[in-house]
Design a protein around this motif. Structure first.
Motif, PDB file in Angstrom:
ATOM      1  N   LYS A 314       1.906 -15.725  -4.473  1.00 18.45           N
ATOM      2  CA  LYS A 314       3.362 -16.154  -3.780  1.00 18.45           C
ATOM      3  C   LYS A 314       4.243 -17.277  -4.529  1.00 18.45           C
ATOM      4  CE  LYS A 314       3.952 -16.588   0.939  1.00 18.45           C
ATOM      5  NZ  LYS A 314       3.726 -17.210   2.396  1.00 18.45           N
ATOM      6  N   PRO A 326       6.888 -12.287  -3.217  1.00 19.84           N
ATOM      7  CA  PRO A 326       5.689 -11.945  -2.963  1.00 19.84           C
ATOM      8  C   PRO A 326       4.656 -11.932  -4.488  1.00 19.84           C
ATOM      9  CG  PRO A 326       6.714 -10.168  -2.844  1.00 19.84           C
ATOM     10  CD  PRO A 326       7.681 -11.201  -2.979  1.00 19.84           C
TER      11      PRO A 326
ATOM     12  N   GLU B  20       4.307  -5.881  -1.047  1.00 17.39           N
ATOM     13  CA  GLU B  20       5.533  -6.444  -0.683  1.00 17.39           C
ATOM     14  C   GLU B  20       6.354  -6.400  -1.870  1.00 17.39           C
ATOM     15  OE1 GLU B  20       4.672 -10.449   0.934  1.00 17.39           O
ATOM     16  OE2 GLU B  20       5.018  -9.971   2.885  1.00 17.39           O
TER      17      GLU B  20
END
Lengths: 383, 346
Positions: A314, A326, B20
């Motif tokens: 991240k 991400p 994600e």
């Protein structure tokens, strides 16, 4: 042609880079003196056009550099390093009001001594960048083999480094700030390594911790006058660990090499620019905490099969760490074969599949990166 | 080779983690809130190219703040460089500069209603009548004419350069022409340019006072000329008064007015307040900047509270200060990245 970001329906941006490089190198050994002399020249030209914004911007830069590295052996295990570098930089850009140039000198002087199990060194670097000179920029290091018959070593290094403002920082119009100070970094690291060899198998393990503190970090920000300008606004603490493991072995004539690297980095902003600055004590943008790289290669005869895995953790996009990108992980696979065509030449072919799992990812926000893609390479080599 | 096998297992576990994609926003996971009359909407530009544009909601009555209204209502980000917002009845028109579009949402629920696309680099929208609006533009050398009935671009008025804020008086539109330092005068019935009047360097904001006189702020460019505040008579099409700022390094902007139409507000490092009958520029600030770099300004039409934003380092959520009309600090709160424009819901 530069691709648009994913949130823009169209754009018309082009960038053309032209680069010319030349390098001449001499090296040799006379008596107790070992030397290397490198002369290089780099010319860069960049043309950026944006028809939508009616921007047509050109910049030309040139760098001429001459470096002399010498090692003078006082004894077989004790030598003096003396490195001198002279560099001439010049640049002209639509962003500057005039042509700018500077001459930079660097002089590194140091001693290295090797004992049976101990190695020590100390250096000082003198620099003059344009009109700014820095007399002292010292560093020192040591490494020590802990056990007599095992390759178990520790190392320790510390030093001070300076990072100088670029021409854009100094002269960009408007905003360039000729009063910028160089960034100063105080750095130290401690590491431990172990290697072991038995029959066909070698294993190397290494762990390093590092700590650095950077003063006068240069950052561009808007001013009350409505344009952006750089200043020595921030202080940054950089610390972390790096671990690596490398193993080599041969099983049934197949040679295997496997490497894994892991790093954990805490890059923290230590100076608030106002009472309301929420960036203090937060991770710097686009610096991941975790990074892993893993690769394995198998070789038999002239064939090589390899797999490479990259993990980027991240990363924050805003200095208050409210927005982030991400983690992403990418795998590449390649196979190559080398052919020997004659005694003095050979050629190799390779086929590589990048991003084999077709992972969607963005290195920079909203800049889509390529999905699974294929690369075929032919390489000729003459000796 | 036990070590290698072990490592491969670990990597497989990593690969199985939740997916994600693209930028994520931590404060986007708050509860959604509907807006009401007299609420304040804050347009946060977001960083150029990275899609962090967002709308924040502040309720002056109970001082509550909600972030990212558009994302919470629609599950997608609004786009990059949210420039301005205009209310027409129960709809908000949000101009997204670098994404070349205008998002139309229900002003209470923030549910998306339509998107007008095909702009070049839109800046401000001005409704002309029930089915027509004008949109100024940074690069297109024109003002786009928008059909508000079917939400499409129906035409354009050719100009040259960057057009910024604009205002309607009767059936005539007055536009800040930043590139050519002009006030452009456009007949909104025929969509034609009828006149242009030289102002100071870089006119950036325009408002109308209680006497139907126009006030235009010219920031003077970057050390090009001294900034000017100009009072303009639209009937006579002439400049009535010019107020010169003392230094070329000053960069005033964000000219606003109260509902009564007699008090001007603007940012020039600090916040200044000036009565329309004053003969000279105010020398003392109404609110000092206290080391902040003020970016956007809004005046509450009901109680004349002053809202001013500081973008801090321009890469984090900015801060909004709320002052009463006597200059006392009432509240301060965080919004999104680069809070630039304010809209009080009518």
């Amino acid at each position: 042609m530069l691709p648009p970001t994913m949130q823009v329906s169209f754009n018309d941006e082009n960038q053309k880079d032209e680069s010319l490089r030349a390098l001449i190198e001499w090296k040799g050994l006379t008596g107790n003196l070992e030397y290397k002399w490198i002369n290089s020249m780099v010319k860069n030209k960049l043309i950026y056009t944006n028809t939508l914004a009616k921007i047509n911007s050109k910049s030309n830069s040139q760098l001429i550099n001459s470096k002399l590295f010498t090692k003078y052996y006082l004894k077989h295990n004790f030598f003096l390093s003396n490195n001198i570098s002279i560099e001439y930089e010049s640049a002209k850009s639509d962003g500057y009001s005039a042509l700018h140039n500077r001459t930079n000198y660097t002089w590194l002087l140091g001693l290295t001594k090797n004992f049976k199990r101990l190695n020590v060194n100390a250096f000082n670097r003198f620099t003059q960048i344009g009109t700014h000179s820095q007399l002292f920029s010292p560093s020192a290091g040591m490494s020590y083999r802990l056990l007599k018959h095992k390759q178990l070593n520790i190392k320790l290094n510390a030093g001070i480094n300076y990072n100088y403002p670029t021409f854009n920082d100094l002269y960009w119009s408007p905003g360039g700030n000729i009063n910028l100070k160089p960034e100063q970094a105080k750095m130290s690291e401690f590491g431990i390594s172990y290697s072991h060899k038995k029959d066909q198998t070698t294993i190397n393990i290494e762990g390093t911790t590092f700590y650095a503190y950077v003063y006068d970090w240069i950052i561009w920000q808007p001013t009350i006058n409505g344009f952006w300008s750089p200043s020595n606004l921030k202080e940054v603490e950089n610390k972390g660990i790096e671990l690596s493991l490398k193993a080599k072995t041969t099983i049934r004539k197949i040679k295997f090499v496997s490497t894994i690297n892991y790093s954990y980095t805490l890059s923290t902003n230590k100076k608030a620019q106002s009472d309301f600055d929420n960036a203090i004590k937060k991770q710097l943008i686009y610096v991941p905490f975790h990074q892993i790289n893993y690769s394995i290669r198998g070789m038999i005869k002239n064939y090589t099969l390899s797999y490479n895995y990259n993990y980027t953790g991240k990363r924050f996009m805003s200095t208050d760490n409210n927005w982030y990108l991400p983690a992403n992980f990418l795998s590449d696979v390649s196979i190559s074969k080398r052919f020997k065509t004659s005694k003095k030449s050979n050629f190799s072919t390779s086929f590589k599949v990048n991003n084999i799992f077709n992972q969607d990812y963005q290195s920079i926000a909203w800049r889509a990166m390529p999905g699974r893609n294929y690369l075929f390479t032919l390489t000729f080599q003459f000796n | 080779m036990k070590i290698v096998i072990y490592i491969s297992t670990v990597l497989l576990l990593f690969s199985c983690s939740k997916e994600e994609l693209g930028p994520q926003c931590i404060s986007c996971n708050e509860e959604n809130t509907n807006t009401e009359y007299a609420d304040l909407l804050i347009v946060n530009e977001g960083n150029f190219g990275n899609g962090s544009g967002a709308i924040s909601l502040y309720k002056p009555s109970n001082k509550s703040v909600t972030q990212n209204l558009f994302f919470q209502a629609n599950g997608t980000f609004i786009g990059n460089v949210a420039q301005s917002i205009t209310q027409i009845d129960d709809k908000a028109y949000i101009v997204i500069n670098n994404s070349n579009k205008i998002e139309i949402v229900d002003i209470h629920t923030f549910n998306t209603l339509a998107t007008i696309s095909g702009f070049n680099s839109p800046r401000y929208l001005l409704p002309i009548n029930n089915n027509k609006a004008y949109v100024t533009d940074l690069y297109s050398n024109s003002i786009q004419i928008v059909n508000l009935t079917n939400n499409t671009i129906s035409g354009s008025i050719s100009l040259s350069g960057w057009t910024e804020e604009l205002i309607l008086v009767n059936d005539t539109v007055y536009v800040c022409d930043v590139t050519n330092d002009n006030l452009l005068i456009i007949n909104s019935t025929t969509n034609t340019l009828i006149d242009s009047v030289k102002l100071g360097i870089q006119p950036n904001s325009i408002i109308k006072d209680q006497n139907n006189k126009l006030w235009i702020m010219c920031d003077g460019g970057i050390n090009e000329a001294t900034p000017k505040l100009i009072k303009f008579n639209p009937q006579a099409r002439s400049i009535e008064a010019t107020y010169l700022f003392p230094n070329t390094s000053e960069s005033p902007g964000n000219l606003k007015i109260n509902t009564t139409g007699n008090q001007l507000y603007f940012i020039n490092s600090a916040i200044y307040r000036m009565n329309i009958n004053d003969v000279s520029l105010p020398t003392n600030p109404f609110i000092t900047n206290n080391g902040n770099i003020y970016y956007g300004l809004g005046i509450d039409p009901i109680n004349e509270d002053v809202y001013v934003s500081d973008a801090i380092d321009y890469v984090q959520n900015g801060i909004i200060f709320r002052y009463s009309n006597t200059g006392a600090l009432v509240d301060q709160f965080n919004s999104g990245i680069i809070p630039g424009e304010f809209l009080f819901i009518k």
